[in-house]
Scaffold this motif. Structure first.
Motif, PDB file in Angstrom:
ATOM      1  N   ILE A  34       7.714  -3.235  -3.633  1.00 17.56           N
ATOM      2  CA  ILE A  34       8.566  -2.244  -4.269  1.00 17.56           C
ATOM      3  C   ILE A  34       9.404  -1.542  -3.212  1.00 17.56           C
ATOM      4  CG2 ILE A  34       6.964  -1.856  -6.179  1.00 17.56           C
ATOM      5  CD1 ILE A  34       6.104   0.752  -4.733  1.00 17.56           C
ATOM      6  N   ASP A  35      10.348  -0.738  -3.672  1.00 17.77           N
ATOM      7  CA  ASP A  35      11.106   0.124  -2.786  1.00 17.77           C
ATOM      8  C   ASP A  35      10.271   1.373  -2.536  1.00 17.77           C
ATOM      9  OD1 ASP A  35      13.011   1.463  -1.326  1.00 17.77           O
ATOM     10  OD2 ASP A  35      14.494   1.612  -2.952  1.00 17.77           O
ATOM     11  N   MET A  36       9.943   1.641  -1.270  1.00 13.24           N
ATOM     12  CA  MET A  36       9.094   2.776  -0.928  1.00 13.24           C
ATOM     13  C   MET A  36       9.932   4.049  -0.862  1.00 13.24           C
ATOM     14  SD  MET A  36       6.246   1.212  -0.820  1.00 13.24           S
ATOM     15  CE  MET A  36       5.201   2.552  -0.276  1.00 13.24           C
ATOM     16  N   VAL A  37      10.104   4.650  -2.021  1.00 11.28           N
ATOM     17  CA  VAL A  37      10.845   5.904  -2.128  1.00 11.28           C
ATOM     18  C   VAL A  37       9.879   7.003  -2.533  1.00 11.28           C
ATOM     19  CG1 VAL A  37      13.013   4.766  -2.708  1.00 11.28           C
ATOM     20  CG2 VAL A  37      11.453   5.426  -4.537  1.00 11.28           C
ATOM     21  N   GLU A  38      10.248   8.232  -2.245  1.00 10.50           N
ATOM     22  CA  GLU A  38       9.386   9.354  -2.596  1.00 10.50           C
ATOM     23  C   GLU A  38       9.113   9.354  -4.095  1.00 10.50           C
ATOM     24  OE1 GLU A  38       9.852  13.180  -0.146  1.00 10.50           O
ATOM     25  OE2 GLU A  38      11.866  12.282  -0.071  1.00 10.50           O
ATOM     26  N   GLY A  39       7.862   9.614  -4.446  1.00 10.25           N
ATOM     27  CA  GLY A  39       7.492   9.673  -5.843  1.00 10.25           C
ATOM     28  C   GLY A  39       6.714   8.466  -6.329  1.00 10.25           C
ATOM     29  N   VAL A  40       6.760   7.357  -5.568  1.00 10.05           N
ATOM     30  CA  VAL A  40       6.037   6.161  -6.002  1.00 10.05           C
ATOM     31  C   VAL A  40       4.756   5.941  -5.199  1.00 10.05           C
ATOM     32  CG1 VAL A  40       8.170   5.047  -6.747  1.00 10.05           C
ATOM     33  CG2 VAL A  40       7.250   4.537  -4.475  1.00 10.05           C
ATOM     34  N   PHE A  41       4.518   6.773  -4.199  1.00 11.17           N
ATOM     35  CA  PHE A  41       3.332   6.597  -3.363  1.00 11.17           C
ATOM     36  C   PHE A  41       2.749   7.950  -2.981  1.00 11.17           C
ATOM     37  CE2 PHE A  41       7.087   6.508  -0.592  1.00 11.17           C
ATOM     38  CZ  PHE A  41       6.800   7.545   0.280  1.00 11.17           C
ATOM     39  N   GLU A  42       1.522   7.914  -2.505  1.00 16.36           N
ATOM     40  CA  GLU A  42       0.882   9.087  -1.929  1.00 16.36           C
ATOM     41  C   GLU A  42       0.750   8.857  -0.425  1.00 16.36           C
ATOM     42  OE1 GLU A  42      -2.815   9.718  -3.875  1.00 16.36           O
ATOM     43  OE2 GLU A  42      -1.919  10.043  -5.856  1.00 16.36           O
ATOM     44  N   ILE A  43       0.605   9.951   0.310  1.00 12.10           N
ATOM     45  CA  ILE A  43       0.474   9.855   1.761  1.00 12.10           C
ATOM     46  C   ILE A  43      -0.985  10.002   2.168  1.00 12.10           C
ATOM     47  CG2 ILE A  43       0.937  11.072   3.932  1.00 12.10           C
ATOM     48  CD1 ILE A  43       3.191   9.354   3.121  1.00 12.10           C
ATOM     49  N   LEU A  44      -1.426   9.102   3.013  1.00 12.64           N
ATOM     50  CA  LEU A  44      -2.766   9.147   3.592  1.00 12.64           C
ATOM     51  C   LEU A  44      -2.614   9.103   5.108  1.00 12.64           C
ATOM     52  CD1 LEU A  44      -5.886   8.992   3.230  1.00 12.64           C
ATOM     53  CD2 LEU A  44      -5.637   6.491   3.264  1.00 12.64           C
ATOM     54  N   GLU A  45      -3.026  10.152   5.777  1.00 16.15           N
ATOM     55  CA  GLU A  45      -2.904  10.202   7.229  1.00 16.15           C
ATOM     56  C   GLU A  45      -3.813   9.162   7.872  1.00 16.15           C
ATOM     57  OE1 GLU A  45      -0.787  11.764   9.053  1.00 16.15           O
ATOM     58  OE2 GLU A  45       0.136  12.887   7.405  1.00 16.15           O
ATOM     59  N   GLY A  46      -3.317   8.526   8.926  1.00 15.40           N
ATOM     60  CA  GLY A  46      -4.099   7.512   9.610  1.00 15.40           C
ATOM     61  C   GLY A  46      -5.413   8.045  10.155  1.00 15.40           C
ATOM     62  N   SER A  47      -5.438   9.338  10.461  1.00 14.83           N
ATOM     63  CA  SER A  47      -6.664   9.940  10.987  1.00 14.83           C
ATOM     64  C   SER A  47      -7.767   9.991   9.945  1.00 14.83           C
ATOM     65  CB  SER A  47      -6.366  11.351  11.505  1.00 14.83           C
ATOM     66  OG  SER A  47      -5.800  12.155  10.470  1.00 14.83           O
ATOM     67  N   ASN A  48      -7.415   9.824   8.672  1.00 18.95           N
ATOM     68  CA  ASN A  48      -8.399   9.834   7.590  1.00 18.95           C
ATOM     69  C   ASN A  48      -8.862   8.428   7.205  1.00 18.95           C
ATOM     70  OD1 ASN A  48      -8.325  12.661   7.350  1.00 18.95           O
ATOM     71  ND2 ASN A  48      -6.529  12.554   6.009  1.00 18.95           N
ATOM     72  N   VAL A  49      -8.462   7.463   7.986  1.00 19.21           N
ATOM     73  CA  VAL A  49      -8.820   6.065   7.722  1.00 19.21           C
ATOM     74  C   VAL A  49      -9.649   5.531   8.881  1.00 19.21           C
ATOM     75  CG1 VAL A  49      -7.907   3.725   7.505  1.00 19.21           C
ATOM     76  CG2 VAL A  49      -6.796   5.605   6.297  1.00 19.21           C
ATOM     77  N   LYS A  96     -11.972   1.315   6.130  1.00 19.51           N
ATOM     78  CA  LYS A  96     -12.748   2.176   5.246  1.00 19.51           C
ATOM     79  C   LYS A  96     -11.893   3.346   4.826  1.00 19.51           C
ATOM     80  CE  LYS A  96     -17.172   4.556   4.663  1.00 19.51           C
ATOM     81  NZ  LYS A  96     -18.457   4.947   5.314  1.00 19.51           N
ATOM     82  N   VAL A  97     -11.699   3.460   3.508  1.00 19.79           N
ATOM     83  CA  VAL A  97     -10.927   4.556   2.929  1.00 19.79           C
ATOM     84  C   VAL A  97     -11.824   5.244   1.909  1.00 19.79           C
ATOM     85  CG1 VAL A  97      -8.850   5.216   1.681  1.00 19.79           C
ATOM     86  CG2 VAL A  97      -8.792   3.247   3.227  1.00 19.79           C
ATOM     87  N   GLY A  98     -12.216   6.485   2.166  1.00 19.80           N
ATOM     88  CA  GLY A  98     -13.159   7.157   1.292  1.00 19.80           C
ATOM     89  C   GLY A  98     -14.493   6.437   1.326  1.00 19.80           C
ATOM     90  N   GLU A  99     -14.968   6.059   0.157  1.00 19.80           N
ATOM     91  CA  GLU A  99     -16.244   5.355   0.073  1.00 19.80           C
ATOM     92  C   GLU A  99     -16.075   3.838   0.029  1.00 19.80           C
ATOM     93  OE1 GLU A  99     -19.186   6.905   0.358  1.00 19.80           O
ATOM     94  OE2 GLU A  99     -17.947   8.678   0.703  1.00 19.80           O
ATOM     95  N   LYS A 100     -14.824   3.374   0.029  1.00 18.25           N
ATOM     96  CA  LYS A 100     -14.582   1.933  -0.080  1.00 18.25           C
ATOM     97  C   LYS A 100     -14.404   1.314   1.299  1.00 18.25           C
ATOM     98  CE  LYS A 100     -12.667   1.721  -4.737  1.00 18.25           C
ATOM     99  NZ  LYS A 100     -11.588   1.181  -5.594  1.00 18.25           N
ATOM    100  N   GLU A 101     -15.065   0.179   1.499  1.00 20.96           N
ATOM    101  CA  GLU A 101     -14.984  -0.519   2.780  1.00 20.96           C
ATOM    102  C   GLU A 101     -14.539  -1.953   2.550  1.00 20.96           C
ATOM    103  OE1 GLU A 101     -17.701  -1.296   6.793  1.00 20.96           O
ATOM    104  OE2 GLU A 101     -18.382   0.059   5.196  1.00 20.96           O
TER     105      GLU A 101
END
Length: 321
Positions: free
Chosen positions: A80-95, A125-130
């Motif tokens: 898809i076209d990565m424009v604001e509103g179609v995705f959420e941001i996850l900081e790399g430090s949280n991954v 690993k993102v949250g509880e998913k690995e």
């Protein structure tokens, strides 16, 4: 009109698609032995219906029915076209991201639709998913658009969970040359952070190493071994930036949905000479951008539009095509 499109799909020949972006996962397990599977889908051709069908994205659904049906009917298709509103941001430090180095090199294959490095261990690993890393491969030009702009290439790192869920890290690849090295560091239009590997940074060592032997697998179905691969450079860049996350699909058949996409805000880079070397082997292998996630499949929209236009033309007295 949805039924009409499905009828056209079913009328085409159904041949098995052997390889895709899910190669090495539960969706497309690797062949045993030394065989390198070569895909029979492609990136050119139309929805023309004939004995053998066409290989391009408009007809992927017909190449293997009903397995590839989501390519024509899915409503959360990628890229898809990565424009604001179609995705959420996850900081790399949280991954949590780790990828094993490969001191003896890695198997590097030409699947006909992409070139792929078979990895030797890595976890996301993102949250509880690995998820466990299976392989990484390349698209030229980029499949995802960056706020409407195509990039030179895109790398996909494909992960699979124990529950047979798929996550993909997508990273844009730009071209770094002498002129770029003297330019100020480019800033992301959306996030304002520096884009690693572009606008003055050196080419990414990992990519230069991988593509140094890409000419050895110029023929689909061939493979070679890369020089030693040090993965920490790319891992560090990814973790220092952020991910644009959304739920989409595989960008190749079977176009399965529910794929957890993590499109990095970082940038990797290759030299101009390396880009040309990779381009001459990979060619063009990018699926056209799909609709905004949750909206009707573009092929369904096209079918409805074409039918409406035909009806209007007949009603106006124009000869039917």
């Amino acid at each position: 009109m949805g039924l009409t499109l499905r009828a056209l799909i079913l009328a085409a020949s159904a041949t098995r698609v052997l390889a895709s972006c899910a190669h090495g996962t539960f969706l497309r397990p690797r062949a045993e032995g030394d065989t390198v599977e070569v895909a029979n889908f492609g990136y050119t051709g139309t929805i023309t219906i004939n004995l053998h069908g066409e290989q391009g994205p408009l007809n992927w659904a017909a190449l293997e029915t009903p397995a590839n049906g989501a390519c024509a009917t899915g409503s959360r298709q990628s890229p898809i076209d990565m424009v604001e509103g179609v995705f959420e941001i996850l900081e790399g430090s949280n991954v949590e991201l780790t990828v094993n180095d490969m001191p003896d090199g890695a198997e590097f294959e030409n699947l006909g639709t992409t070139v792929e490095v078979i990895t030797q261990g890595g976890n996301l690993k993102v949250g509880e998913k690995e998820f466990e890393l299976q392989q990484f491969h390349f698209h030229l030009p980029s499949e995802h658009l960056d706020n409407g702009t195509s990039q030179a290439m895109e790398m996909h790192m494909v992960f699979q969970s124990a529950n047979q869920e798929i996550a993909v890290i997508g990273t844009y690849i730009n071209i770094a040359d002498a002129a770029a090295a003297e330019a100020p560091a480019k800033r992301s239009r959306i996030f304002g952070r520096q884009e690693a590997g572009a606008g003055g940074a050196a080419a990414t060592t990992l990519l230069e190493t991988v593509f140094s032997v890409v000419d050895q697998i110029a023929t689909p179905g061939t493979k070679t071994t890369t020089p030693p691969l040090v993965m920490s450079e790319v891992v560090d860049v990814l973790k220092a930036n952020a991910f644009q996350i959304y739920s989409g699909s595989l960008t190749t058949p079977p176009c399965s949905e529910g794929v957890s996409w993590h499109v990095s805000t970082a940038r990797l880079a290759v030299t101009t000479a390396t880009f040309v070397k990779a381009r001459d082997v990979i060619g063009f292998n990018a699926r056209f951008p799909q609709n905004t996630p949750g909206e009707p499949n573009l092929l369904m929209v096209s079918a409805l539009g074409s039918a409406a236009a035909a009806v209007a033309a007949v009603g106006a007295g124009a000869p039917a095509a």
